[in-house]
Structure formats: structure tokens, C-alpha cells
Design a protein around this motif. Sequence first.
Motif, PDB file in Angstrom:
ATOM      1  N   GLY A   1       0.951  -1.367   0.160  1.00 27.25           N
ATOM      2  CA  GLY A   1      -0.110   0.220   0.065  1.00 27.25           C
ATOM      3  C   GLY A   1       1.064   1.226   0.001  1.00 27.25           C
TER       4      GLY A   1
ATOM      5  N   ALA B   1      -1.176   8.074   1.021  1.00 31.66           N
ATOM      6  CA  ALA B   1      -0.514   9.204   1.533  1.00 31.66           C
ATOM      7  C   ALA B   1       0.350   9.198   2.759  1.00 31.66           C
ATOM      8  CB  ALA B   1      -1.512  10.322   1.692  1.00 31.66           C
ATOM      9  N   MET B   2      -0.066   8.312   3.643  1.00 29.45           N
ATOM     10  CA  MET B   2       0.671   8.417   4.877  1.00 29.45           C
ATOM     11  C   MET B   2       2.010   7.251   4.707  1.00 29.45           C
ATOM     12  SD  MET B   2      -1.471   7.431   8.150  1.00 29.45           S
ATOM     13  CE  MET B   2      -3.398   7.759   7.685  1.00 29.45           C
TER      14      MET B   2
ATOM     15  N   LYS C   1      -1.277   0.723  -8.161  1.00 32.02           N
ATOM     16  CA  LYS C   1      -1.155   1.532  -9.686  1.00 32.02           C
ATOM     17  C   LYS C   1       0.470   1.783 -10.017  1.00 32.02           C
ATOM     18  CE  LYS C   1      -5.297   3.764  -8.289  1.00 32.02           C
ATOM     19  NZ  LYS C   1      -5.747   4.676  -7.524  1.00 32.02           N
TER      20      LYS C   1
ATOM     21  N   ILE D   1      -3.947  -6.392  -2.813  1.00 24.82           N
ATOM     22  CA  ILE D   1      -3.430  -7.372  -1.552  1.00 24.82           C
ATOM     23  C   ILE D   1      -4.283  -8.169  -1.287  1.00 24.82           C
ATOM     24  CG2 ILE D   1      -4.611  -5.616   0.002  1.00 24.82           C
ATOM     25  CD1 ILE D   1      -1.389  -7.510   1.011  1.00 24.82           C
ATOM     26  N   ASN D   2      -5.747  -8.284  -2.223  1.00 24.20           N
ATOM     27  CA  ASN D   2      -6.707  -9.157  -1.886  1.00 24.20           C
ATOM     28  C   ASN D   2      -6.431 -10.457  -2.751  1.00 24.20           C
ATOM     29  OD1 ASN D   2      -8.461  -7.970   0.049  1.00 24.20           O
ATOM     30  ND2 ASN D   2      -9.116  -6.551  -1.811  1.00 24.20           N
TER      31      ASN D   2
ATOM     32  N   HIS E   1      -1.871  -0.267   3.194  1.00 21.59           N
ATOM     33  CA  HIS E   1      -2.992  -0.302   2.490  1.00 21.59           C
ATOM     34  C   HIS E   1      -4.597  -0.372   3.488  1.00 21.59           C
ATOM     35  CE1 HIS E   1      -3.096  -4.508   3.605  1.00 21.59           C
ATOM     36  NE2 HIS E   1      -4.270  -4.554   3.483  1.00 21.59           N
TER      37      HIS E   1
ATOM     38  N   SER F   1      -3.336   0.132  11.802  1.00 26.47           N
ATOM     39  CA  SER F   1      -4.744   0.170  12.122  1.00 26.47           C
ATOM     40  C   SER F   1      -5.533   1.246  12.179  1.00 26.47           C
ATOM     41  CB  SER F   1      -4.813  -0.627  13.542  1.00 26.47           C
ATOM     42  OG  SER F   1      -5.966  -1.002  13.548  1.00 26.47           O
TER      43      SER F   1
ATOM     44  N   TYR G   1     -15.802  -0.630   9.162  1.00 22.64           N
ATOM     45  CA  TYR G   1     -14.397  -0.184   9.114  1.00 22.64           C
ATOM     46  C   TYR G   1     -13.746  -0.452  10.638  1.00 22.64           C
ATOM     47  CZ  TYR G   1     -10.115   2.727   8.627  1.00 22.64           C
ATOM     48  OH  TYR G   1      -9.088   3.316   8.647  1.00 22.64           O
TER      49      TYR G   1
ATOM     50  N   LYS H   1     -10.695  -2.998  11.748  1.00 14.90           N
ATOM     51  CA  LYS H   1      -9.369  -2.437  12.001  1.00 14.90           C
ATOM     52  C   LYS H   1      -9.176  -2.989  13.569  1.00 14.90           C
ATOM     53  CE  LYS H   1      -7.810   0.338   9.093  1.00 14.90           C
ATOM     54  NZ  LYS H   1      -6.597   0.186   8.373  1.00 14.90           N
TER      55      LYS H   1
ATOM     56  N   PRO I   1      -3.583   5.870  13.728  1.00 15.53           N
ATOM     57  CA  PRO I   1      -3.673   7.122  13.334  1.00 15.53           C
ATOM     58  C   PRO I   1      -5.106   7.709  13.805  1.00 15.53           C
ATOM     59  CG  PRO I   1      -2.898   5.977  11.469  1.00 15.53           C
ATOM     60  CD  PRO I   1      -3.348   5.048  12.433  1.00 15.53           C
TER      61      PRO I   1
ATOM     62  N   VAL J   1      -6.520  12.010   9.642  1.00 21.19           N
ATOM     63  CA  VAL J   1      -5.471  12.389   8.888  1.00 21.19           C
ATOM     64  C   VAL J   1      -6.067  12.694   7.421  1.00 21.19           C
ATOM     65  CG1 VAL J   1      -3.325  11.515   7.584  1.00 21.19           C
ATOM     66  CG2 VAL J   1      -3.984  10.566   9.964  1.00 21.19           C
TER      67      VAL J   1
ATOM     68  N   PRO K   1      -6.486  11.076   0.467  1.00 19.75           N
ATOM     69  CA  PRO K   1      -7.404  10.736  -0.480  1.00 19.75           C
ATOM     70  C   PRO K   1      -8.576  10.059   0.285  1.00 19.75           C
ATOM     71  CG  PRO K   1      -5.328  10.373  -1.345  1.00 19.75           C
ATOM     72  CD  PRO K   1      -5.281  10.819   0.035  1.00 19.75           C
TER      73      PRO K   1
ATOM     74  N   THR L   1      -9.885  10.434   3.077  1.00 20.61           N
ATOM     75  CA  THR L   1     -10.854  11.491   3.978  1.00 20.61           C
ATOM     76  C   THR L   1     -11.135  12.730   3.087  1.00 20.61           C
ATOM     77  OG1 THR L   1      -8.786  12.051   4.947  1.00 20.61           O
ATOM     78  CG2 THR L   1      -9.999  10.534   5.921  1.00 20.61           C
TER      79      THR L   1
HETATM   80  N1  LIG Z   1      -6.828   8.920   6.773  1.00 17.94           N
HETATM   81  C1  LIG Z   1      -7.206   8.608   8.039  1.00 17.94           C
HETATM   82  O1  LIG Z   1      -7.960   9.671   8.681  1.00 17.94           O
HETATM   83  C2  LIG Z   1      -6.883   7.316   8.577  1.00 17.94           C
HETATM   84  C3  LIG Z   1      -7.058   7.353   9.974  1.00 17.94           C
HETATM   85  C4  LIG Z   1      -6.749   5.977  10.620  1.00 17.94           C
HETATM   86  C5  LIG Z   1      -6.136   4.952   9.665  1.00 17.94           C
HETATM   87  N2  LIG Z   1      -6.051   5.392   8.467  1.00 17.94           N
HETATM   88  C6  LIG Z   1      -5.490   4.056   7.679  1.00 17.94           C
HETATM   89  O2  LIG Z   1      -4.397   4.414   7.339  1.00 17.94           O
HETATM   90  C7  LIG Z   1      -3.988   3.586   6.139  1.00 17.94           C
HETATM   91  C8  LIG Z   1      -3.307   4.648   5.006  1.00 17.94           C
HETATM   92  O3  LIG Z   1      -4.490   5.348   4.475  1.00 17.94           O
HETATM   93  P1  LIG Z   1      -4.478   6.728   4.013  1.00 17.94           P
HETATM   94  O4  LIG Z   1      -4.997   7.753   5.025  1.00 17.94           O
HETATM   95  O5  LIG Z   1      -2.935   7.176   3.504  1.00 17.94           O
HETATM   96  O6  LIG Z   1      -5.365   6.856   2.895  1.00 17.94           O
HETATM   97  P2  LIG Z   1      -4.984   6.544   1.092  1.00 17.94           P
HETATM   98  O7  LIG Z   1      -4.152   7.678   0.715  1.00 17.94           O
HETATM   99  O8  LIG Z   1      -6.327   6.638   0.598  1.00 17.94           O
HETATM  100  O9  LIG Z   1      -4.255   4.953   1.045  1.00 17.94           O
HETATM  101  C9  LIG Z   1      -4.998   3.968   1.073  1.00 17.94           C
HETATM  102  C10 LIG Z   1      -4.241   3.029   0.033  1.00 17.94           C
HETATM  103  O10 LIG Z   1      -4.494   1.665   0.155  1.00 17.94           O
HETATM  104  C11 LIG Z   1      -4.408   1.113  -1.298  1.00 17.94           C
HETATM  105  N3  LIG Z   1      -5.174   0.009  -1.278  1.00 17.94           N
HETATM  106  C12 LIG Z   1      -6.663   0.031  -1.107  1.00 17.94           C
HETATM  107  N4  LIG Z   1      -7.252  -1.291  -1.419  1.00 17.94           N
HETATM  108  C13 LIG Z   1      -5.949  -2.019  -1.885  1.00 17.94           C
HETATM  109  C14 LIG Z   1      -5.820  -3.318  -2.289  1.00 17.94           C
HETATM  110  N5  LIG Z   1      -6.814  -4.135  -2.503  1.00 17.94           N
HETATM  111  N6  LIG Z   1      -4.627  -3.670  -2.630  1.00 17.94           N
HETATM  112  C15 LIG Z   1      -3.543  -2.975  -2.249  1.00 17.94           C
HETATM  113  N7  LIG Z   1      -3.746  -1.611  -2.113  1.00 17.94           N
HETATM  114  C16 LIG Z   1      -4.914  -1.166  -1.797  1.00 17.94           C
HETATM  115  C17 LIG Z   1      -4.924   2.237  -1.984  1.00 17.94           C
HETATM  116  O11 LIG Z   1      -4.367   1.955  -3.354  1.00 17.94           O
HETATM  117  P3  LIG Z   1      -5.332   2.596  -4.634  1.00 17.94           P
HETATM  118  O12 LIG Z   1      -4.517   3.984  -4.704  1.00 17.94           O
HETATM  119  O13 LIG Z   1      -4.691   1.552  -5.777  1.00 17.94           O
HETATM  120  O14 LIG Z   1      -6.604   2.522  -4.288  1.00 17.94           O
HETATM  121  C18 LIG Z   1      -4.073   3.388  -1.419  1.00 17.94           C
HETATM  122  O15 LIG Z   1      -2.837   3.485  -1.884  1.00 17.94           O
HETATM  123  C19 LIG Z   1      -5.199   2.903   5.880  1.00 17.94           C
HETATM  124  O16 LIG Z   1      -4.775   1.536   6.252  1.00 17.94           O
HETATM  125  C20 LIG Z   1      -6.021   3.546   6.519  1.00 17.94           C
HETATM  126  O17 LIG Z   1      -7.160   2.630   6.785  1.00 17.94           O
HETATM  127  C21 LIG Z   1      -6.343   6.037   7.691  1.00 17.94           C
END
Ligand SMILES: NC(=O)c1ccc[n+]([C@@H]2O[C@H](COP(=O)([O-])OP(=O)(O)OC[C@H]3O[C@@H](n4cnc5c(N)ncnc54)[C@H](OP(=O)(O)O)[C@@H]3O)[C@@H](O)[C@H]2O)c1
Length: 247
Positions: A8, A12-13, A34, A60-61, A87, A137, A151, A155, A181, A184, A187, A189
Motif C-alpha cells: 500500500g 498518502a501516509m 497503480k 493485497i486481496n 493499505h 490500524s 471499518y 481495524k 492514526p 489524517v 485521499p 478522507t
Molecule cells: N486517513 C485517515 O484519517 C486514517 C485514519 C486512521 C487510519 N487510516 C489508515 O491508514 C492507512 C493509509 O490510509 P491513507 O489515509 O494514507 O489513505 P490513502 O492515501 O487513500 O491510502 C489507501 C491506500 O490503500 C491502497 N489500497 C486499497 N485497497 C487496496 C488493495 N486491495 N490492494 C492494495 N492496495 C490497496 C490504495 O491504493 P489505490 O490507490 O490503488 O486505491 C491506497 O494507496 C489505511 O490503512 C487507513 O485505513 C487512515
Amino acid sequence: MKRILIIGATSAMAKGCARAMAEQGHSLFLCARKMAEIEELKHDLLARGAGSVSAMTLDINNLSRHKAVLETAYQELDGLDLVLLAHGTLPNQQQCEQNVDKTIEALQTNAVSSIAFLTRVANQFEQWGQGTIAAISSVAGDRGRQSNYVYGAAKNCLTTYLQGLRNRLDKAGVRVVTIKPGLVISPMTADFEKGPLWASADDVGRRMARVLLEGKQDVVYLPGFWRWIMMAICMIPETIFKRMSLG
Ligand SMILES: NC(=O)c1ccc[n+]([C@@H]2O[C@H](COP(=O)([O-])OP(=O)(O)OC[C@H]3O[C@@H](n4cnc5c(N)ncnc54)[C@H](OP(=O)(O)O)[C@@H]3O)[C@@H](O)[C@H]2O)c1
């Protein structure tokens, strides 16, 4: 110099984390869906000073590819010190309530896929007697809320799995880190209204890198103040909590 696999990697993180790791000269193997985005990230990380950067696509699936991904990462990096799972998807809660397939899909991506991948990593690291396993998580897994409990359940499942894994692997010299986190900006959120509790993905990613490379913590809230927020939320008695509607 650490040899690091990120799943993953285009999240963004994860990008923020990878940038900080690259700036310290570590070697990275990136996996994401991608290729164009991975290539862009790869050039950025090399320009920042990464020891080496290689990559391959992975959904990952697709569990049948996990073994090959791990083997390729090991070969490309000439070993493996740290695996980070970054991811995730944020499912539409209302859709999940009406559609079992959507619920199962969310559990699959956010929990089952990670557990499947880490089962392989754990056995390998246990055999080697070294390594760090980390997965993102969420604070959402600390307490179920009506606004996102599918969700949150996924987690929570991941958090509990990591907790048990840590308990098992500590004696083998393997570190297991749970990253939780709060809110954050990423994309995931993009549609949310932002406020003072929100943090930038780059900042959270960079803090994550520090925890993984320099810290000793097992469970980390990012930013750290979320530990106290979630402690307060978890202390609310269920009889009161069930009548509340936290966002
Ligand atoms: N943003 C928040 O507020 C927040 C808070 C707590 C935890 N988190 C967790 O932090 C992690 C990173 O999220 P983010 O906020 O950085 O969001 P993000 O930028 O939207 O990243 C999510 C990533 O997961 C990838 N992904 C989704 N399904 C996948 C699959 N089947 N196989 C491989 N990659 C897959 C996406 O890839 P594609 O570009 O190909 O879709 C994307 O790169 C996630 O685990 C999220 O649940 C986020």
C-alpha cells in the motif's frame, strides 16, 4: 541501512513514511496497485537518497500472490528487516448496512488480507529471529461507533491480531508495531470536513518512520494526543455510549 517492504506504498501516509526512510538512505521495496504512481514515488525516493528502490504491483486481496511478493522483495533487497502494511479502504457505512457483499469486501481488504500476508511474514521472521512487522490500524478500531463500525470492526480485528502476534513473536526477537492514526488528511478522507484535530499525511508518515526506525513502542497513536482522546472515549460506560452519536 534497513531493508524495507511497504504494502500500500502509494497511500498518502506510506509516502510520507517512505520519504523519511529514503532520506536516511534505507532501501525500499514498494507494492501498490497503480504502477504509474509507484514509478513516480520510486523516482522521488531515489532523488531523496534511498539506498535502492524497487517495486511491483499488488492487489493485497489477491492472496495467491503474497508468497511471490515476499520472495521477490527478499531477493531485490537482499534480505528483509521491516514490513509495513499501509493499505486500506474506508467503506461507506450505510452501504455496508444494506449490502453484505460490501461489508465482507471491507473486512477482506482491511483485515483478512493483512492477516493472510502477515501470517507468512511472521513465520519467516520467527525463523530468522529478527525483524519488525508494522501495520496501520486505526483509532476507529478502539470502540465501535454507528458512523463507521464495519471499518472499525476490521481495524479492531487487525489490532487484536497484531497484539497476539506480538505476544507470540517477542521471544523470537521480532518486533510487532500497531500504528493507530487519528484523523489524517488523505485521499481516503477527501470528502470529510476538516477541523483542528486533523493532521497531514506527510507529518503522520514521517512520525511513523521515526517510531519504526528509532522507537521501541509497541502501540502508537499518531499524533500522540489520540491516546488520551481514545482513553476517554473507551471509558464511557456502554449504557451511555450507546445513546451518543460521535462522528
Ligand atoms: N486517513 C485517515 O484519517 C486514517 C485514519 C486512521 C487510519 N487510516 C489508515 O491508514 C492507512 C493509509 O490510509 P491513507 O489515509 O494514507 O489513505 P490513502 O492515501 O487513500 O491510502 C489507501 C491506500 O490503500 C491502497 N489500497 C486499497 N485497497 C487496496 C488493495 N486491495 N490492494 C492494495 N492496495 C490497496 C490504495 O491504493 P489505490 O490507490 O490503488 O486505491 C491506497 O494507496 C489505511 O490503512 C487507513 O485505513 C487512515
